[in-house]
Motif scaffolding. Structure first.
Motif, PDB file in Angstrom:
ATOM      1  N   ARG A   1       0.840  -1.214   0.000  1.00 59.71           N
ATOM      2  CA  ARG A   1       0.000   0.000   0.000  1.00 59.71           C
ATOM      3  C   ARG A   1       0.871   1.258   0.000  1.00 59.71           C
ATOM      4  O   ARG A   1       0.568   2.234  -0.680  1.00 59.71           O
ATOM      5  CB  ARG A   1      -0.915   0.015   1.228  1.00 59.71           C
ATOM      6  N   ALA A   2       1.964   1.203   0.753  1.00 57.50           N
ATOM      7  CA  ALA A   2       2.851   2.385   0.822  1.00 57.50           C
ATOM      8  C   ALA A   2       3.486   2.651  -0.534  1.00 57.50           C
ATOM      9  O   ALA A   2       3.523   3.795  -1.007  1.00 57.50           O
ATOM     10  CB  ALA A   2       3.932   2.160   1.877  1.00 57.50           C
ATOM     11  N   ILE A   3       3.967   1.596  -1.183  1.00 60.61           N
ATOM     12  CA  ILE A   3       4.664   1.785  -2.466  1.00 60.61           C
ATOM     13  C   ILE A   3       3.658   2.143  -3.563  1.00 60.61           C
ATOM     14  O   ILE A   3       3.932   3.014  -4.409  1.00 60.61           O
ATOM     15  CB  ILE A   3       5.490   0.520  -2.804  1.00 60.61           C
ATOM     16  N   ALA A   4       2.499   1.508  -3.529  1.00 56.33           N
ATOM     17  CA  ALA A   4       1.466   1.856  -4.526  1.00 56.33           C
ATOM     18  C   ALA A   4       1.067   3.318  -4.368  1.00 56.33           C
ATOM     19  O   ALA A   4       0.866   4.031  -5.366  1.00 56.33           O
ATOM     20  CB  ALA A   4       0.255   0.933  -4.363  1.00 56.33           C
ATOM     21  N   ALA A   5       0.965   3.786  -3.135  1.00 56.99           N
ATOM     22  CA  ALA A   5       0.609   5.200  -2.907  1.00 56.99           C
ATOM     23  C   ALA A   5       1.724   6.110  -3.426  1.00 56.99           C
ATOM     24  O   ALA A   5       1.458   7.164  -4.005  1.00 56.99           O
ATOM     25  CB  ALA A   5       0.360   5.448  -1.424  1.00 56.99           C
ATOM     26  N   ALA A   6       2.960   5.683  -3.232  1.00 54.29           N
ATOM     27  CA  ALA A   6       4.089   6.481  -3.737  1.00 54.29           C
ATOM     28  C   ALA A   6       4.002   6.584  -5.264  1.00 54.29           C
ATOM     29  O   ALA A   6       4.216   7.661  -5.842  1.00 54.29           O
ATOM     30  CB  ALA A   6       5.414   5.842  -3.306  1.00 54.29           C
ATOM     31  N   GLU A   7       3.677   5.471  -5.906  1.00 54.56           N
ATOM     32  CA  GLU A   7       3.555   5.488  -7.375  1.00 54.56           C
ATOM     33  C   GLU A   7       2.413   6.416  -7.801  1.00 54.56           C
ATOM     34  O   GLU A   7       2.547   7.222  -8.723  1.00 54.56           O
ATOM     35  CB  GLU A   7       3.293   4.057  -7.875  1.00 54.56           C
ATOM     36  N   ARG A   8       1.293   6.298  -7.100  1.00 53.20           N
ATOM     37  CA  ARG A   8       0.086   7.062  -7.442  1.00 53.20           C
ATOM     38  C   ARG A   8       0.307   8.562  -7.270  1.00 53.20           C
ATOM     39  O   ARG A   8      -0.187   9.354  -8.052  1.00 53.20           O
ATOM     40  CB  ARG A   8      -1.021   6.589  -6.485  1.00 53.20           C
ATOM     41  N   HIS A   9       1.048   8.919  -6.251  1.00 54.30           N
ATOM     42  CA  HIS A   9       1.175  10.344  -5.904  1.00 54.30           C
ATOM     43  C   HIS A   9       2.427  10.989  -6.484  1.00 54.30           C
ATOM     44  O   HIS A   9       2.756  12.128  -6.149  1.00 54.30           O
ATOM     45  CB  HIS A   9       1.169  10.516  -4.387  1.00 54.30           C
ATOM     46  N   GLY A  10       3.153  10.259  -7.329  1.00 52.88           N
ATOM     47  CA  GLY A  10       4.305  10.883  -7.992  1.00 52.88           C
ATOM     48  C   GLY A  10       5.520  11.078  -7.098  1.00 52.88           C
ATOM     49  O   GLY A  10       6.330  11.978  -7.333  1.00 52.88           O
ATOM     50  N   VAL A  11       5.646  10.241  -6.064  1.00 56.69           N
ATOM     51  CA  VAL A  11       6.873  10.295  -5.253  1.00 56.69           C
ATOM     52  C   VAL A  11       8.046   9.949  -6.166  1.00 56.69           C
ATOM     53  O   VAL A  11       7.949   9.054  -7.008  1.00 56.69           O
ATOM     54  CB  VAL A  11       6.779   9.292  -4.072  1.00 56.69           C
ATOM     55  N   ARG A  12       9.149  10.670  -6.006  1.00 56.18           N
ATOM     56  CA  ARG A  12      10.288  10.426  -6.912  1.00 56.18           C
ATOM     57  C   ARG A  12      11.232   9.365  -6.381  1.00 56.18           C
ATOM     58  O   ARG A  12      11.837   8.627  -7.157  1.00 56.18           O
ATOM     59  CB  ARG A  12      11.087  11.720  -7.094  1.00 56.18           C
ATOM     60  N   HIS A  13      11.377   9.318  -5.046  1.00 54.61           N
ATOM     61  CA  HIS A  13      12.425   8.451  -4.486  1.00 54.61           C
ATOM     62  C   HIS A  13      11.945   7.870  -3.153  1.00 54.61           C
ATOM     63  O   HIS A  13      11.432   8.595  -2.303  1.00 54.61           O
ATOM     64  CB  HIS A  13      13.704   9.269  -4.254  1.00 54.61           C
ATOM     65  N   VAL A  14      12.103   6.561  -3.008  1.00 54.92           N
ATOM     66  CA  VAL A  14      11.764   5.889  -1.751  1.00 54.92           C
ATOM     67  C   VAL A  14      13.045   5.356  -1.117  1.00 54.92           C
ATOM     68  O   VAL A  14      13.838   4.666  -1.768  1.00 54.92           O
ATOM     69  CB  VAL A  14      10.785   4.714  -1.988  1.00 54.92           C
ATOM     70  N   VAL A  15      13.256   5.696   0.136  1.00 54.53           N
ATOM     71  CA  VAL A  15      14.368   5.146   0.928  1.00 54.53           C
ATOM     72  C   VAL A  15      13.739   4.117   1.853  1.00 54.53           C
ATOM     73  O   VAL A  15      12.937   4.466   2.718  1.00 54.53           O
ATOM     74  CB  VAL A  15      15.064   6.255   1.755  1.00 54.53           C
ATOM     75  N   TYR A  16      14.076   2.849   1.647  1.00 53.73           N
ATOM     76  CA  TYR A  16      13.431   1.780   2.424  1.00 53.73           C
ATOM     77  C   TYR A  16      14.401   1.202   3.447  1.00 53.73           C
ATOM     78  O   TYR A  16      15.523   0.814   3.109  1.00 53.73           O
ATOM     79  CB  TYR A  16      12.942   0.670   1.479  1.00 53.73           C
ATOM     80  N   THR A  17      13.968   1.082   4.691  1.00 51.52           N
ATOM     81  CA  THR A  17      14.809   0.486   5.734  1.00 51.52           C
ATOM     82  C   THR A  17      14.536  -1.015   5.759  1.00 51.52           C
ATOM     83  O   THR A  17      13.518  -1.470   6.255  1.00 51.52           O
ATOM     84  CB  THR A  17      14.546   1.108   7.126  1.00 51.52           C
ATOM     85  N   SER A  18      15.477  -1.762   5.197  1.00 47.40           N
ATOM     86  CA  SER A  18      15.318  -3.207   5.025  1.00 47.40           C
ATOM     87  C   SER A  18      16.136  -3.959   6.077  1.00 47.40           C
ATOM     88  O   SER A  18      16.432  -3.426   7.156  1.00 47.40           O
ATOM     89  CB  SER A  18      15.759  -3.570   3.600  1.00 47.40           C
ATOM     90  N   LEU A  19      16.492  -5.168   5.735  1.00 48.06           N
ATOM     91  CA  LEU A  19      17.210  -6.067   6.646  1.00 48.06           C
ATOM     92  C   LEU A  19      18.526  -6.494   5.999  1.00 48.06           C
ATOM     93  O   LEU A  19      18.561  -6.805   4.796  1.00 48.06           O
ATOM     94  CB  LEU A  19      16.347  -7.308   6.916  1.00 48.06           C
ATOM     95  N   ILE A  20      19.571  -6.574   6.801  1.00 48.58           N
ATOM     96  CA  ILE A  20      20.897  -6.972   6.343  1.00 48.58           C
ATOM     97  C   ILE A  20      20.817  -8.230   5.462  1.00 48.58           C
ATOM     98  O   ILE A  20      20.045  -9.160   5.729  1.00 48.58           O
ATOM     99  CB  ILE A  20      21.819  -7.201   7.578  1.00 48.58           C
ATOM    100  N   GLY A  21      21.626  -8.245   4.401  1.00 54.66           N
ATOM    101  CA  GLY A  21      21.587  -9.372   3.458  1.00 54.66           C
ATOM    102  C   GLY A  21      21.828 -10.713   4.125  1.00 54.66           C
ATOM    103  O   GLY A  21      21.232 -11.723   3.752  1.00 54.66           O
ATOM    104  N   ALA A  22      22.701 -10.718   5.156  1.00 53.18           N
ATOM    105  CA  ALA A  22      23.012 -11.969   5.848  1.00 53.18           C
ATOM    106  C   ALA A  22      21.832 -12.484   6.664  1.00 53.18           C
ATOM    107  O   ALA A  22      21.896 -13.581   7.212  1.00 53.18           O
ATOM    108  CB  ALA A  22      24.218 -11.768   6.771  1.00 53.18           C
ATOM    109  N   GLY A  23      20.778 -11.691   6.734  1.00 51.48           N
ATOM    110  CA  GLY A  23      19.635 -12.064   7.577  1.00 51.48           C
ATOM    111  C   GLY A  23      18.609 -12.939   6.894  1.00 51.48           C
ATOM    112  O   GLY A  23      17.492 -13.106   7.404  1.00 51.48           O
TER     113      GLY A  23
END
Ligand SMILES: NC(=O)c1ccc[n+]([C@@H]2O[C@H](COP(=O)([O-])OP(=O)(O)OC[C@H]3O[C@@H](n4cnc5c(N)ncnc54)[C@H](OP(=O)(O)O)[C@@H]3O)[C@@H](O)[C@H]2O)c1
Length: 272
Positions: free
Chosen positions: A78-100
């Motif tokens: 829902r967050a990313i779809a809203a970003a697409e819908r509203h013309g957000v240019r850049h999303v910084v996502y706090t993910s999880l370390i690759g080793a995780g």
């Protein structure tokens, strides 16, 4: 305009404060917007209509990870779809370390990373290591000894404040980090034995079975025991000890020593 989600949470509040300090006047996206006055923007990913991101150009999407995978995937979608819908240019996502990848909550992060990569949005993925604060809480002494089932495994834990500082740097200049994935850990790995020594108590590792039995009677939400057990197991199995240099490069300084952060967090857990 910049918006930080999870702005009332531990990580999101630090990111929001860091952006305020830089004079970037970020919006605080949260389910409790009132506490931020005019800067507050109501953001609840569980609302099927999705968040209103009108006017937002840079979105710092702090994962809303406490839930079953289907719940978390739906929130992040829902967050990313809203970003697409509203013309957000850049999303910084706090993910999880690759080793995780062995951790029970990895799937939702990898799904979200893929959703972003396949979108037309600009993105930066911050693969956050496990918090030093969390390690301190999980390894807090019980009955005068550290008893958590971490075995002899090491954890490349990281101070939450450092992760927030990195997110602030990226969100302040997203073009410089476009399409980049960063592995963010502290520069030294912690062990339960090391933490116990700092605290001046013995380390008596217990078995995973004993801990699982204790968690099953602890009144946790149904998804929580599996999440916690996977942290013990992956650490004891030696999967989470590798440190990376990305954080130091992003911060242009060495990361904080995670040990004092873990020690302080262990001290905040009431003695059991
Ligand atoms: N790397 C690690 O060691 C580690 C450890 C634990 C968690 N995490 C992940 O990192 C995230 C941030 O960590 P944290 O320490 O800041 O956790 P936290 O203090 O519990 O904050 C999580 C925030 O997620 C937001 N959230 C939850 N459900 C939401 C929903 N339906 N809609 C919108 N926002 C929602 C909330 O923001 P508001 O209260 O502002 O609405 C909440 O404060 C967690 O959500 C989790 O995914 C990482």
């Amino acid at each position: 305009m910049l918006l930080v989600t999870g702005a009332s949470g531990h990580l999101g509040s630090l990111i929001h404060a860091g952006l305020v300090e830089r004079g970037l006047a970020p919006l605080a996206g949260t389910r409790t917007p009132g506490r931020f006055g005019d800067a507050g923007r109501g953001v609840d990913f569980d609302d099927p209509a999705g968040p209103d991101l009108a006017g937002v150009r840079v979105l710092v999407l702090v994962s809303a990870g406490y839930g079953e995978d289907d719940v978390v995937l739906a929130r992040h979608d829902r967050a990313i779809a809203a970003a697409e819908r509203h013309g957000v240019r850049h999303v910084v996502y706090t993910s999880l370390i690759g080793a995780g990848d062995h951790l029970a909550f990895a799937l939702a992060h990898r799904w979200t990373e893929r959703r972003l990569r396949e979108s037309r949005l600009g993105w930066t993925i911050l693969r956050n290591g496990l918090y030093a604060e969390l390690f301190g809480q999980l390894a807090a002494p019980v009955g005068g000894a550290v008893t958590a089932p971490f075995g002899a495994g090491a954890l490349a834990a990281v101070a939450r404040q450092d992760l927030a500082d990195a997110a602030v740097r990226v969100a302040a200049d997203p073009a410089a980090h476009h399409g980049r994935t960063y592995e963010l850990t502290g520069s030294v790995a912690l062990t339960a034995a090391g933490l116990a020594a700092e605290l001046g108590v013995p380390y008596r590792p217990e078995s995973l079975g004993v801990r699982r039995a204790a968690l099953s009677g602890a009144g946790l939400l149904p998804f929580q025991p599996a999440m916690l057990m996977s942290i013990y197991s992956a650490t004891a199995g030696g999967f989470l000890g590798r440190t990376h240099g990305d954080l130091a490069r992003l911060l242009a300084r060495p990361p904080r020593d995670p040990m004092p952060v873990a020690v302080a967090a262990a001290g905040q857990v009431p003695p059991r």
